[in-house]
Design a protein around this motif. Structure first.
Motif, short mmCIF file in Angstrom:
data_model
loop_
_atom_site.label_atom_id
_atom_site.label_comp_id
_atom_site.label_asym_id
_atom_site.label_seq_id
_atom_site.Cartn_x
_atom_site.Cartn_y
_atom_site.Cartn_z
N TYR A 1 -2.53 8.95 3.43
CA TYR A 1 -2.64 7.59 3.95
C TYR A 1 -3.58 7.63 5.16
CZ TYR A 1 1.27 6.33 0.96
OH TYR A 1 2.07 6.10 -0.13
N ASP B 1 4.87 -2.06 4.87
CA ASP B 1 3.96 -0.94 5.07
C ASP B 1 4.07 -0.41 6.50
OD1 ASP B 1 2.84 -0.72 2.53
OD2 ASP B 1 1.22 -2.13 2.95
N SER B 2 4.06 -1.32 7.46
CA SER B 2 4.12 -0.94 8.87
C SER B 2 5.41 -0.19 9.18
CB SER B 2 4.00 -2.17 9.77
OG SER B 2 2.79 -2.86 9.55
N LYS C 1 -5.07 6.69 0.07
CA LYS C 1 -4.72 5.27 0.17
C LYS C 1 -5.15 4.78 1.55
CE LYS C 1 -2.70 3.15 -2.40
NZ LYS C 1 -1.30 3.04 -2.85
N THR C 2 -6.05 3.79 1.56
CA THR C 2 -6.52 3.22 2.81
C THR C 2 -5.56 2.12 3.28
OG1 THR C 2 -8.78 3.62 2.07
CG2 THR C 2 -8.50 2.20 3.99
N ILE C 3 -5.10 2.22 4.51
CA ILE C 3 -4.19 1.24 5.09
C ILE C 3 -4.81 0.67 6.36
CG2 ILE C 3 -1.91 0.88 6.09
CD1 ILE C 3 -0.76 2.85 4.29
N LEU D 1 0.80 -1.22 0.00
CA LEU D 1 0.00 0.00 0.00
C LEU D 1 0.84 1.27 0.00
CD1 LEU D 1 -2.71 -1.23 2.53
CD2 LEU D 1 -2.86 -1.14 0.03
N THR D 2 2.13 1.15 0.34
CA THR D 2 3.01 2.32 0.34
C THR D 2 3.95 2.32 -0.86
OG1 THR D 2 4.58 1.14 1.76
CG2 THR D 2 2.94 2.53 2.85
N THR E 1 -6.50 5.37 7.81
CA THR E 1 -7.08 4.11 8.26
C THR E 1 -8.50 3.98 7.71
OG1 THR E 1 -8.03 5.08 10.26
CG2 THR E 1 -5.76 4.24 10.41
N ARG F 1 -1.34 -1.59 10.35
CA ARG F 1 -0.13 -1.15 9.66
C ARG F 1 0.14 0.34 9.89
NH1 ARG F 1 -0.44 -4.07 3.65
NH2 ARG F 1 -1.56 -5.94 4.33
N MET F 2 -0.67 0.98 10.73
CA MET F 2 -0.54 2.42 10.96
C MET F 2 -0.32 2.70 12.45
SD MET F 2 -1.15 4.54 8.15
CE MET F 2 -2.32 5.87 8.48
#
Length: 293
Positions: A167, A115-116, A208-210, A24-25, A169, A214-215
């Motif tokens: 980015y 991503d994390s 971009k939904t994460i 996602l990143t 959630t 991972r956030m």
């Protein structure tokens, strides 16, 4: 005996596509990074004098031009190894095959960890550089105003408008879909009656939904990747990719077939990923972060 199967070579195209699709990143990845030694990046930072009044008696005002390098050293070096007995592959109906091992490990460990790490590293570098993280509790009532505030700060810092990414959630994405004062355009496809309410961008900023997992602000990488005990939830990060350098210096994936190694009668699977992310000090104003209080 030489290695008979180079899994990274045979499946390189599939792995690249997997990262483009599921990482996602991926938009933050910096291409063509130059290293000055095995693990050091030098980022040029030009310091130039400005204009002065021109005198009409000839000549120009000479100013200083200085190049100061910003040095960054890679530190996120990760690896894993699996040994699978030949009979386990056969008796599991190929469930432990190289393809399944790779796909499962990439989807459940490698990609989420990358991503994390990147999200937490943006946070860590941002704080380390003395920047203030916003801890305002976000609601459907104030989220657009907060987004506008972030955008205004980037505008004032002369950050390019094109290329900005938000980015967020899933919770924040839902807030944006239901935010007050937002104009909505419903897309009803044909006579199917399907209504699409996806919010893919806001004021030309890509969203971009994460997943929330991972956030986090910090992770424990002792065994895999899990949120640290002191971790807080990152709600959203507005960033221009030019504010960071995110590089994958080395990627190694190999499957050693039985007989090509000395560790037993079975397949030896090895995976190593070496890279890092850095917030560039002179461009940190291209980032705004909101976390839980």
């Amino acid at each position: 005996m030489p290695n008979t199967v180079n899994y990274a070579t045979n499946f390189e195209k599939d792995l690249v596509q997997k990262y483009k699709r599921e990482l996602l990143t991926n938009d933050l990845t910096t291409n063509n990074v130059k290293f000055v030694n095995a693990k050091t990046i030098k980022i040029p930072n030009l310091l130039l004098g400005g204009f002065k009044d021109h005198g009409r008696n000839g000549g120009f005002n000479r100013q200083d031009a200085e190049n100061q390098y910003i040095t960054k050293t890679l530190s996120h070096d990760r690896d894993v190894e699996f040994f699978v007995d030949t009979m386990d592959v056969d008796e599991s109906n190929q469930a432990l095959s190289a393809a399944n091992l790779t796909n499962t490990f990439e989807e459940e460990h490698a990609i989420p960890e990358k991503d994390s790490y990147r999200m937490s590293k943006i946070y860590a570098d941002y704080v380390a550089q003395g920047k203030t993280v916003d801890t305002t509790a976000l609601t459907v009532t104030n989220i657009l105003a907060k987004f506008d505030e972030y955008m205004e700060a980037l505008d004032e810092a002369e950050v390019p408008e094109e290329g900005r990414i938000l980015y967020a959630t899933p919770t924040i994405k839902t807030m944006l879909k239901n935010a007050e004062k937002i104009s909505r355009q419903m897309d009803v496809t044909g006579n199917s009656g399907n209504v699409y309410r996806m919010v893919k961008s806001l004021d030309d900023v890509k969203i971009k939904t994460i997943p929330s997992a991972r956030m986090k602000t910090a992770y424990d990488f002792t065994d895999g990747c899990i949120p640290a005990e002191t971790a807080k939830q990152i709600n959203m990060i507005l960033v221009h990719p030019k504010s960071v350098i995110s590089t994958d210096k080395h990627s190694y994936i190999n499957l050693w077939a039985p007989g090509s190694h000395t560790q037993g009668d079975g397949y030896l699977y090895q995976n190593r990923q070496y890279g890092d992310l850095f917030v560039i000090e002179t461009r940190a104003n291209g980032i705004k972060i909101n976390t839980e209080a």
